[in-house]
Design a protein around this motif. Structure first.
Motif, short mmCIF file in Angstrom:
data_model
loop_
_atom_site.label_atom_id
_atom_site.label_comp_id
_atom_site.label_asym_id
_atom_site.label_seq_id
_atom_site.Cartn_x
_atom_site.Cartn_y
_atom_site.Cartn_z
N LEU A 57 -5.23 88.76 43.84
CA LEU A 57 -6.06 87.74 43.22
C LEU A 57 -5.38 87.12 42.00
CD1 LEU A 57 -8.95 86.57 43.59
CD2 LEU A 57 -9.68 88.19 41.84
N LYS A 58 -5.31 85.81 41.97
CA LYS A 58 -4.80 85.06 40.81
C LYS A 58 -5.97 84.36 40.14
CE LYS A 58 -0.60 86.04 42.21
NZ LYS A 58 0.23 87.03 41.50
N TYR A 59 -5.85 84.15 38.82
CA TYR A 59 -6.99 83.64 38.08
C TYR A 59 -6.55 82.64 37.02
CZ TYR A 59 -11.29 83.71 35.27
OH TYR A 59 -12.42 83.36 34.59
N ILE A 60 -7.29 81.54 36.91
CA ILE A 60 -7.08 80.54 35.85
C ILE A 60 -8.39 80.44 35.07
CG2 ILE A 60 -6.46 78.16 35.31
CD1 ILE A 60 -5.22 77.96 38.11
N HIS A 61 -8.36 80.80 33.79
CA HIS A 61 -9.57 80.75 32.97
C HIS A 61 -9.71 79.34 32.39
CE1 HIS A 61 -12.55 81.62 29.89
NE2 HIS A 61 -12.77 82.79 30.48
N PHE A 62 -10.93 78.78 32.47
CA PHE A 62 -11.14 77.43 31.96
C PHE A 62 -10.96 77.34 30.45
CE2 PHE A 62 -13.86 76.42 35.88
CZ PHE A 62 -12.80 75.77 36.50
N GLY A 63 -11.04 78.47 29.75
CA GLY A 63 -10.75 78.46 28.32
C GLY A 63 -9.31 78.13 28.01
N ASP A 64 -8.42 78.25 29.01
CA ASP A 64 -7.00 77.94 28.84
C ASP A 64 -6.62 76.59 29.43
OD1 ASP A 64 -6.60 80.48 27.69
OD2 ASP A 64 -6.37 81.39 29.67
N VAL A 65 -7.56 75.91 30.07
CA VAL A 65 -7.27 74.66 30.78
C VAL A 65 -7.55 73.47 29.88
CG1 VAL A 65 -7.90 73.21 32.75
CG2 VAL A 65 -7.73 75.69 33.03
N VAL A 66 -6.59 72.55 29.78
CA VAL A 66 -6.77 71.34 28.97
C VAL A 66 -7.09 70.12 29.81
CG1 VAL A 66 -5.27 72.24 27.16
CG2 VAL A 66 -4.30 70.75 28.93
N GLY A 67 -6.83 70.18 31.12
CA GLY A 67 -7.10 69.04 31.98
C GLY A 67 -6.58 69.27 33.38
N CYS A 68 -6.73 68.28 34.24
CA CYS A 68 -6.18 68.35 35.60
C CYS A 68 -6.02 66.93 36.12
CB CYS A 68 -7.05 69.19 36.52
SG CYS A 68 -8.73 68.59 36.71
N ARG A 69 -5.23 66.79 37.16
CA ARG A 69 -4.90 65.46 37.65
C ARG A 69 -4.64 65.47 39.16
NH1 ARG A 69 -1.33 62.78 33.49
NH2 ARG A 69 -3.36 62.93 32.48
N CYS A 70 -5.08 64.40 39.84
CA CYS A 70 -4.82 64.23 41.27
C CYS A 70 -3.46 63.59 41.46
CB CYS A 70 -5.90 63.36 41.92
SG CYS A 70 -7.56 64.04 41.81
N ARG A 71 -2.75 64.01 42.51
CA ARG A 71 -1.40 63.50 42.76
C ARG A 71 -1.15 63.34 44.26
NH1 ARG A 71 2.17 67.04 38.36
NH2 ARG A 71 1.98 65.55 36.67
N LYS A 72 -0.08 62.60 44.56
CA LYS A 72 0.34 62.44 45.94
C LYS A 72 1.84 62.70 46.02
CE LYS A 72 1.12 57.45 45.51
NZ LYS A 72 0.75 56.11 46.04
N SER A 73 2.31 62.99 47.21
CA SER A 73 3.72 63.30 47.41
C SER A 73 4.54 62.02 47.56
CB SER A 73 3.90 64.16 48.65
OG SER A 73 5.27 64.40 48.90
N LEU A 74 5.73 62.04 47.02
CA LEU A 74 6.67 60.94 47.21
C LEU A 74 7.47 61.09 48.50
CD1 LEU A 74 8.01 60.64 43.54
CD2 LEU A 74 6.24 59.26 44.66
N ASP A 75 7.32 62.26 49.13
CA ASP A 75 8.01 62.54 50.39
C ASP A 75 7.08 62.16 51.55
OD1 ASP A 75 9.31 63.54 52.59
OD2 ASP A 75 9.89 65.41 51.62
N GLN A 76 7.55 61.30 52.46
CA GLN A 76 6.72 60.83 53.58
C GLN A 76 6.30 61.97 54.49
OE1 GLN A 76 5.38 57.81 54.15
NE2 GLN A 76 6.12 57.37 52.07
N LYS A 77 7.05 63.08 54.51
CA LYS A 77 6.68 64.21 55.35
C LYS A 77 5.33 64.80 54.94
CE LYS A 77 10.26 66.74 54.64
NZ LYS A 77 11.20 67.90 54.73
N HIS A 78 4.97 64.62 53.68
CA HIS A 78 3.71 65.18 53.17
C HIS A 78 2.77 64.07 52.72
CE1 HIS A 78 5.82 68.98 53.31
NE2 HIS A 78 6.72 68.55 52.44
N SER A 79 2.87 62.93 53.39
CA SER A 79 2.10 61.75 52.94
C SER A 79 0.59 61.94 53.10
CB SER A 79 2.54 60.50 53.70
OG SER A 79 2.34 60.69 55.10
N ASN A 80 0.16 62.86 53.94
CA ASN A 80 -1.28 63.06 54.12
C ASN A 80 -1.86 64.03 53.09
OD1 ASN A 80 0.00 65.37 55.34
ND2 ASN A 80 -1.99 65.85 56.28
N LYS A 81 -1.02 64.75 52.37
CA LYS A 81 -1.49 65.78 51.43
C LYS A 81 -1.94 65.15 50.11
CE LYS A 81 1.29 69.69 53.06
NZ LYS A 81 2.27 70.74 52.66
N ALA A 82 -2.98 65.73 49.55
CA ALA A 82 -3.43 65.36 48.20
C ALA A 82 -3.27 66.59 47.32
CB ALA A 82 -4.88 64.90 48.22
N TYR A 83 -2.79 66.37 46.12
CA TYR A 83 -2.46 67.48 45.22
C TYR A 83 -3.35 67.45 43.98
CZ TYR A 83 1.85 67.74 48.01
OH TYR A 83 2.76 67.86 49.02
#
Length: 623
Positions: A57-83
């Motif tokens: 189990l891995k854990y990220i505590h929200f007390g340590d989180v400053v933000g988050c962001r949506c991204r996409k791949s620049l590689d066409q092989k992963h063009s359907n993935k959202a990050y």
């Protein structure tokens, strides 16, 4: 310090506690699928084909989180993935030491469950909106997760003094501060100050509705200008409540050190990272000011008034500014070896009964004051309008209770993220854009919708009685005296101080002595290696007055200076050193030559007096 979630609770948590769940890859490991669960306290994830246990189990505590962001791949092989990249700064123990420090640990989740990029993006955007609400402790009902908006962005005015200290303030902001603020979606307007007093002029004219608050990247001198600029405005009662933040960019950085110290964050290791983290996760906390009066001027101080040894060190070390904070240590050694003494009169209104240390040549008067606890109450500040700051920012989980290690990315992975992924504009970003300021009396989202809570302390609990214990009023003779000042008349701040040329009331203590040093402090630190008042609080309503009398040996002074780093000097057994908590003081030096420093700025040499203004200003900090 935030919600603490232990490992066992994570493993055995019920289904009702999970707000979101899904299947993701963790970039760049695209061959392992993880089960990811989001609760109100953080994110847990583990391999889908494995057993959910403490080891997997891995854990990220929200007390340590400053933000988050949506991204996409620049590689066409992963063009359907959202990050989805989660910007986290957890703590870890330093090698060869007991101290814990924060480090950059950005985790990127990839979703490819849908065949199209748009389908995956919509799912990832929902996660982002929920995470932003939870890491900012915004109210969120589980039934509303599909429709919650993106929280509005904060806009800050940032003042940078490029000549402060070693002259690296702008470099510090651009390379270390700006990237973290961008991760937190905080918008900034940056102004470089061009001359002494420029910061004061800016704050006298700034439109407060355009910004949530002001952040200073400099030493303490620019903070002094900002405070006095706000107090110089016609609307000073409201203006002084404009939240002030600071980041270390000078030599002294005393207030920044005090903020890190109060939050339990590191001062020695990467202080800029820790200070920026606090700025992002802050609460708005009332901060005391001290009104300083001289025969021909009045200023407002947030840090200290120094006369004698400490003032000499501060001012005379300016010639060594290029070496940064080491300049103070160098000049301290020089000045102690060539010690000066100053004759003068020091008077103060103690919080509780003053019992002096024995001295053969003591000429003290007014020593035996009836046992009581005093505090100052100011309606003008205490009843101010603070409704604009009624939302909590989360505090980070204490490192001692931080028993789940985050998944650690290497620097190589960080570089791959930047090289292979691009940010995606949020499709439901209606809350992201700052609306134009209409100039109406309504609070704009830039200053009104991003709201913080005032974290106040009960001043009565922080008063110190005659036995030196906080809040102890066990003595049958102890009386609580509240010195309540009336509302201001004609825009003037009411005062408990008589005019400088008039005698003081009988309940004041007066010492007519030869001094080595006098320092009135209202923050814990005077520098990163100088914890002058370790039990000070931003809003305790107290001036922490320390003075060193003539007769002390140079060896004792050197030993005292070495104890300042940990604040243990308060227990130093010397009859020549005293520390008193008071509400007001008056300093009357003899002669015409000497140095008096207010917040690190030299003022006219001569008589001055000061009184505390409890909770007068607002500070971005964690306490």
């Amino acid at each position: 310090m935030g919600t603490v979630v232990g490992a066992n609770r994570n493993v055995n948590m019920s289904k009702d506690e999970i707000i979101l769940e899904g299947q993701f890859e963790v970039f760049p490991r695209d061959k392992i699928v993880y089960k990811v669960e989001c609760t109100r306290s953080g994110i847990t994830y583990y391999p889908l084909d494995g057993v959910k246990s403490n080891k997997t189990l891995k854990y990220i505590h929200f007390g340590d989180v400053v933000g988050c962001r949506c991204r996409k791949s620049l590689d066409q092989k992963h063009s359907n993935k959202a990050y989805l990249t989660v910007f986290s700064y957890p703590v870890r123990k330093k090698f060869f030491g007991e101290k814990f420090v924060r480090f950059k640990n950005h985790i990127t989740f990839a979703r490819s469950s849908d065949e199209s990029f748009d389908g995956n993006r919509k799912a990832v955007e929902k996660w982002r909106r929920v995470i932003l609400h939870l890491c900012q402790e915004l109210q969120l009902d589980k039934k509303d997760v599909d429709h919650c908006p993106v929280p509005p962005k904060t806009r800050l005015l940032v003042l940078v003094n490029p000549h402060s200290g070693p002259g690296k303030a702008m470099q510090i902001f651009q390379k270390q501060v700006a990237p973290m603020l961008d991760e937190a979606d905080i918008q900034v307007k940056v102004i470089q100050t061009e001359y002494a007093g420029h910061g004061k002029e800016i704050m006298k004219k700034v439109n407060k509705k355009d910004y949530y608050g002001v952040v200073i990247v400099s030493g303490d001198g620019l903070i002094y200008e900002v405070v006095n600029g706000l107090m110089d405005r016609p609307d000073w009662k409201d203006a002084i409540k404009f939240p002030i933040g600071c980041l270390p960019g000078g030599s002294g950085n005393a207030l920044s050190c005090a903020i890190n110290y109060s939050a339990g964050e590191s001062i020695e290791s990467d202080p800029v990272l820790h200070a920026t983290f606090i700025l992002i996760k802050h609460r708005v906390i009332p901060m005391d000011l001290v009104m300083i009066e001289q025969p021909s001027s009045r200023v407002y101080s947030f840090l200290s008034v120094c006369w004698g040894l400490i003032a000499d060190i501060d001012y005379e070390s300016e010639k060594f500014r290029a070496i940064g904070e080491a300049r103070f240590t160098l000049q301290a050694l020089r000045r102690i070896l060539s010690l000066r003494k100053y004759k003068g009169r020091l008077s103060f209104l103690p919080v509780s009964e003053y019992i002096p240390k024995s001295s053969n040549n003591n000429t003290t008067k007014s020593l035996h004051i009836p046992t009581k606890n005093r505090r100052v109450s100011m309606d003008d500040f205490e009843n101010g309008d603070n409704d604009a700051y009624d939302r909590l920012r989360t505090k980070s989980v204490p490192w001692k209770l931080y028993n789940k290690k985050s998944f650690s990315e290497s620097e190589e992975v960080e570089e791959k993220i930047d090289e292979e992924l691009a940010d995606v504009q949020e499709s439901m970003a209606s809350g992201d854009a700052l609306p134009e300021n209409t100039g109406s009396d309504e609070k704009s989202p830039a200053n009104g919708e991003i709201k913080f809570a005032l974290e106040t302390e009960n001043n009565l609990d922080n008063m110190v009685s005659g036995n030196g214990k906080p809040g102890d009023t066990s003595s049958v003779n102890c009386v609580q005296e509240v010195i309540r000042l009336p509302k201001s008349v004609d825009g003037k701040i009411p005062s408990i101080l008589p005019p400088l040329d008039k005698p003081l009331p009988s309940d004041w203590v007066t010492l007519d002595e030869e001094f080595v040093s006098v320092a009135a402090c209202y923050q814990t630190h005077l520098g990163s290696d100088s914890i002058m008042a370790p039990d000070a609080r931003f809003n305790d309503g107290i001036i922490h007055l320390s003075f060193i009398k003539s007769g002390i040996q140079k060896g004792e002074l050197l030993q005292l200076m070495s104890l300042l780093e940990k604040g243990t000097h308060i227990d130093f057994p010397s009859q020549y050193i005293e520390m008193v908590k008071c509400l007001a003081f008056r300093l009357e030096p003899e002669g015409k030559e000497g140095i008096i420093m207010v917040d690190g700025e030299r003022v006219d040499y001569g008589p001055l007096q000061g009184q505390v203004l409890p909770g007068a200003s607002n500070l971005m900090a964690i306490q």
